[in-house]
Design a protein around this motif. Sequence first.
Motif, PDB file in Angstrom:
ATOM      1  N   HIS A  81      39.274   3.362  51.465  1.00 46.25           N
ATOM      2  CA  HIS A  81      38.260   4.331  51.666  1.00 46.25           C
ATOM      3  C   HIS A  81      38.521   5.806  51.470  1.00 46.25           C
ATOM      4  O   HIS A  81      37.977   6.592  50.740  1.00 46.25           O
ATOM      5  N   ILE A  82      39.857   6.065  51.815  1.00 43.68           N
ATOM      6  CA  ILE A  82      40.481   7.593  51.951  1.00 43.68           C
ATOM      7  C   ILE A  82      40.604   8.039  50.643  1.00 43.68           C
ATOM      8  O   ILE A  82      40.159   9.051  49.917  1.00 43.68           O
ATOM      9  N   PHE A  83      41.373   6.880  49.878  1.00 49.81           N
ATOM     10  CA  PHE A  83      41.810   7.085  48.403  1.00 49.81           C
ATOM     11  C   PHE A  83      40.461   7.406  47.480  1.00 49.81           C
ATOM     12  O   PHE A  83      40.373   8.301  46.785  1.00 49.81           O
ATOM     13  N   GLU A  84      39.385   6.656  47.718  1.00 44.83           N
ATOM     14  CA  GLU A  84      38.087   6.371  47.050  1.00 44.83           C
ATOM     15  C   GLU A  84      37.333   7.818  47.236  1.00 44.83           C
ATOM     16  O   GLU A  84      37.057   8.576  46.351  1.00 44.83           O
ATOM     17  N   ASN A  85      37.422   8.335  48.556  1.00 51.97           N
ATOM     18  CA  ASN A  85      37.034   9.627  48.954  1.00 51.97           C
ATOM     19  C   ASN A  85      37.547  10.795  48.194  1.00 51.97           C
ATOM     20  O   ASN A  85      36.908  11.903  47.767  1.00 51.97           O
ATOM     21  N   VAL A  86      38.995  10.731  48.116  1.00 48.92           N
ATOM     22  CA  VAL A  86      39.568  11.720  47.212  1.00 48.92           C
ATOM     23  C   VAL A  86      39.333  11.851  45.847  1.00 48.92           C
ATOM     24  O   VAL A  86      38.879  12.885  45.224  1.00 48.92           O
ATOM     25  N   LEU A  87      39.128  10.531  45.237  1.00 53.31           N
ATOM     26  CA  LEU A  87      38.711  10.184  43.852  1.00 53.31           C
ATOM     27  C   LEU A  87      37.332  10.897  43.379  1.00 53.31           C
ATOM     28  O   LEU A  87      36.899  11.352  42.677  1.00 53.31           O
ATOM     29  N   LYS A  88      36.492  10.613  44.526  1.00 54.08           N
ATOM     30  CA  LYS A  88      35.047  10.878  44.374  1.00 54.08           C
ATOM     31  C   LYS A  88      34.957  12.704  44.413  1.00 54.08           C
ATOM     32  O   LYS A  88      34.241  12.977  43.601  1.00 54.08           O
ATOM     33  N   ALA A  89      35.784  13.194  45.306  1.00 54.64           N
ATOM     34  CA  ALA A  89      35.780  14.468  45.332  1.00 54.64           C
ATOM     35  C   ALA A  89      36.327  15.157  43.972  1.00 54.64           C
ATOM     36  O   ALA A  89      35.857  16.173  43.590  1.00 54.64           O
ATOM     37  N   CYS A  90      37.227  14.256  43.285  1.00 50.23           N
ATOM     38  CA  CYS A  90      37.506  14.726  42.162  1.00 50.23           C
ATOM     39  C   CYS A  90      36.503  14.790  41.043  1.00 50.23           C
ATOM     40  O   CYS A  90      36.351  15.947  40.398  1.00 50.23           O
ATOM     41  N   LEU A  91      35.850  13.803  41.201  1.00 52.65           N
ATOM     42  CA  LEU A  91      34.688  13.446  40.278  1.00 52.65           C
ATOM     43  C   LEU A  91      33.593  14.462  40.544  1.00 52.65           C
ATOM     44  O   LEU A  91      33.163  15.370  39.833  1.00 52.65           O
ATOM     45  N   ASP A  92      33.170  14.800  41.696  1.00 51.48           N
ATOM     46  CA  ASP A  92      32.386  16.033  41.903  1.00 51.48           C
ATOM     47  C   ASP A  92      32.688  17.186  41.895  1.00 51.48           C
ATOM     48  O   ASP A  92      31.795  18.073  41.313  1.00 51.48           O
TER      49      ASP A  92
END
Length: 151
Positions: A81-92
Amino acid sequence: GSAPATDTWLLGRYDVMCVRAAADYDMHWRFIKGNRPCFWVLHAAALNIGESTTTASDFQDFSTHKGALLDMGAYLKAMRHIFENVLKACLDLSVEHLIAFPFGMGAFIRHLQKLDERFKDITEMDKLREAIAHEFVTALVEREASTKFQV
């Protein structure tokens, strides 16, 4: 659980801090004058399940059997979940290049064997690190491909 930010913890569990930055000093440690290219610095905190027996603040939230054993499934799901949140922030943020490391494999599990005796066996600790890395890579593979990634 979802540990919120507090007076003690600047980031809540699963939070990602994003800061726009630019280099201030060159390779000779001289201040850089003029325009400098900007980049994003993202930070998320790994789960602390074994920094020490007194400061493993997340161990109880990810343990079973009266706090004696790490619940590997719950822990790995939370790390992903933490890794996915970092990657979502990169996308955003429209991040084009990401330099990262699969955090959570060092200080925050260093003394896990003192809280869960299964990890006295180095092969079990290696399996945990491998599983954390697997979650990290899986999150990367499943992300949108607009960000180039380097480890």
